[in-house]
Write a protein that holds these residues in place. Structure first.
Motif, mmCIF file in Angstrom:
data_model
loop_
_atom_site.group_PDB
_atom_site.id
_atom_site.type_symbol
_atom_site.label_atom_id
_atom_site.label_comp_id
_atom_site.label_asym_id
_atom_site.label_seq_id
_atom_site.Cartn_x
_atom_site.Cartn_y
_atom_site.Cartn_z
ATOM 1 N N GLN A 91 22.772 -70.596 27.665
ATOM 2 C CA GLN A 91 23.445 -70.056 26.493
ATOM 3 C C GLN A 91 24.551 -69.072 26.874
ATOM 4 O O GLN A 91 25.526 -68.900 26.148
ATOM 5 N N GLU A 94 28.292 -70.125 26.614
ATOM 6 C CA GLU A 94 28.963 -70.146 25.324
ATOM 7 C C GLU A 94 28.918 -68.800 24.602
ATOM 8 O O GLU A 94 29.836 -68.462 23.855
ATOM 9 N N SER A 95 27.857 -68.044 24.803
ATOM 10 C CA SER A 95 27.692 -66.793 24.056
ATOM 11 C C SER A 95 27.030 -65.738 24.936
ATOM 12 O O SER A 95 25.817 -65.528 24.852
ATOM 13 N N GLN A 97 27.033 -62.441 24.877
ATOM 14 C CA GLN A 97 26.382 -61.335 24.181
ATOM 15 C C GLN A 97 25.015 -61.744 23.616
ATOM 16 O O GLN A 97 24.029 -61.023 23.735
ATOM 17 N N GLN A 98 24.964 -62.905 23.013
ATOM 18 C CA GLN A 98 23.696 -63.401 22.478
ATOM 19 C C GLN A 98 22.696 -63.646 23.595
ATOM 20 O O GLN A 98 21.498 -63.382 23.449
ATOM 21 N N THR A 153 32.188 -59.141 29.755
ATOM 22 C CA THR A 153 31.476 -60.355 30.130
ATOM 23 C C THR A 153 31.014 -60.325 31.578
ATOM 24 O O THR A 153 29.898 -60.759 31.888
ATOM 25 N N LYS A 202 32.908 -67.669 28.254
ATOM 26 C CA LYS A 202 34.022 -67.349 27.366
ATOM 27 C C LYS A 202 34.300 -65.860 27.407
ATOM 28 O O LYS A 202 33.416 -65.030 27.361
#
Length: 207
Positions: A91, A94-95, A97-98, A153, A202
């Protein structure tokens, strides 16, 4: 003459007490350094270089949490945790932070299941973990910080990589199972590799 002898005895006794006290202090500091490793340096830095205050805190951690014993995971829990961690790593692409948010929550649940204080009280749980996993607890702290939206990131990626060390230690059936031939045990089960990709995440801004 008697007075001089008494004074000499008192001075010698005081010097002996001071010498023993210094030896105990140095020995205690050396023992704490060996036990806590990088966590020792982190605690000293957090106390602005006050070694005495830092060592007092670390001794208090040992007093409060030194008797914590790792509980075995329920049947099937190890495989579920390994699969969940692999999903979090995937994950991240793509994300980020999540992903770090879920990694933070996953580590809290895993630590609780292994017998450590509940993750709802992060500072207490981290303190207990630091007594038994001092060389890998920093990653959990970094992930927890990143989960609150602090850092970019790349910092989140590094936090995830560091946190993997604690995950492997906690998910192992026994401490020695956390690594095998220098590799994480979970990596041998066909899940996502140890390192997270930089160039695909990202917002990383790297190529």
């Amino acid at each position: 003459m008697i007075t001089a002898v008494i004074i000499a005895v008192v001075v010698i006794a005081a010097a002996a007490v001071l010498f023993v006290g210094l030896r105990r202090t140095r020995g205690g500091g050396s023992g704490l350094k060996h036990r806590f490793g990088p966590e020792y340096d982190h605690t000293v830095a957090r106390h602005d270089g006050d070694v005495r205050a830092a060592e007092q805190e670390l001794r208090e951690r040992v007093r409060l949490h030194g008797s914590v014993k790792s509980e075995p995971l329920p049947p099937g829990a190890r495989e579920r945790y390994v699969a969940q961690w692999a999903g979090v790593q995937e994950q991240f692409v793509e994300s980020p932070q999540q992903a770090v948010t879920e990694a933070d929550a996953l580590l809290a649940r895993l630590a609780r299941d292994r017998g450590f204080p509940d993750g709802a009280h992060f500072d207490e749980q981290l303190a207990a973990l630091s007594v038994h996993h001092a060389h890998s607890v920093h990653g959990y702290r970094s992930v927890h910080t990143a989960a609150r939206g602090q850092g970019g990131t790349e910092e989140m990626r590094e936090a995830m990589v560091e946190a993997r060390r604690l995950f492997d230690s906690l998910v192992a059936e026994h401490p020695a199972d956390s690594t095998r031939n220098g590799r994480p045990a979970t990596a041998d089960r066909g899940h996502t590799s140890w390192a997270l990709p930089r160039r695909h995440a990202k917002g990383s801004g790297t190529s």
